[in-house]
Design a protein around this motif. Structure first.
Motif, PDB file in Angstrom:
ATOM      1  N   ALA A  22       0.841  -1.191   0.000  1.00 20.83           N
ATOM      2  CA  ALA A  22       0.000   0.000   0.000  1.00 20.83           C
ATOM      3  C   ALA A  22       0.875   1.239   0.000  1.00 20.83           C
ATOM      4  N   ALA A  24       0.246   5.645   0.542  1.00 18.36           N
ATOM      5  CA  ALA A  24      -0.671   6.760   0.752  1.00 18.36           C
ATOM      6  C   ALA A  24      -0.063   8.038   0.184  1.00 18.36           C
ATOM      7  N   SER A  25      -0.752   8.632  -0.790  1.00 19.19           N
ATOM      8  CA  SER A  25      -0.293   9.859  -1.418  1.00 19.19           C
ATOM      9  C   SER A  25      -1.401  10.412  -2.307  1.00 19.19           C
ATOM     10  N   LEU A  43      -3.816   4.379  -1.610  1.00 27.40           N
ATOM     11  CA  LEU A  43      -4.626   5.198  -0.709  1.00 27.40           C
ATOM     12  C   LEU A  43      -4.480   6.653  -1.131  1.00 27.40           C
ATOM     13  N   ILE A  45      -4.536   9.947  -0.345  1.00 24.52           N
ATOM     14  CA  ILE A  45      -4.507  10.865   0.784  1.00 24.52           C
ATOM     15  C   ILE A  45      -3.419  11.884   0.487  1.00 24.52           C
TER      16      ILE A  45
END
Length: 100
Positions: A22, A24-25, A43, A45
């Motif tokens: 995973a 997140a960016s 993800l 974010i």
């Protein structure tokens, strides 16, 4: 388990039977970036925020001490101090702001 692709080869992560890669960016909205990063669970974010929302989020957390890592750190530290919060800029070596 969520982990970056680069961590999957280490001894610790091999203990998990079926890890999920995973990342997140805000860049995870772009399919090419997802493929480039080699992640299974993108993800979306972003670490960027509008000023009013940023101040509101800090206020809602109730944090007594805020460390600012990038962007206009001087402005945010000043504003949080003005609002009675302890804040300071945290210099991260090798993480200069891009395009600013």
């Amino acid at each position: 388990m969520l982990c970056p692709p680069s961590a999957l080869g280490d001894r610790w992560s091999r203990r998990f039977a079926d890890p999920v890669t995973a990342f997140a960016s805000g860049w995870m909205r772009i399919r090419g970036r997802i493929r480039q990063a080699g992640v299974e669970l993108p993800l979306v974010i972003s670490d960027h925020a509008d000023w009013p929302e940023l101040i509101a989020t800090v206020t809602k957390t109730g944090a007594d001490d805020v460390w600012v890592t990038h962007g206009r750190d001087d402005a945010l530290v000043y504003e949080l101090a003005r609002r009675g919060r302890k804040a300071r800029a945290l210099s991260l070596v090798g993480f200069e702001d891009e395009g600013e």
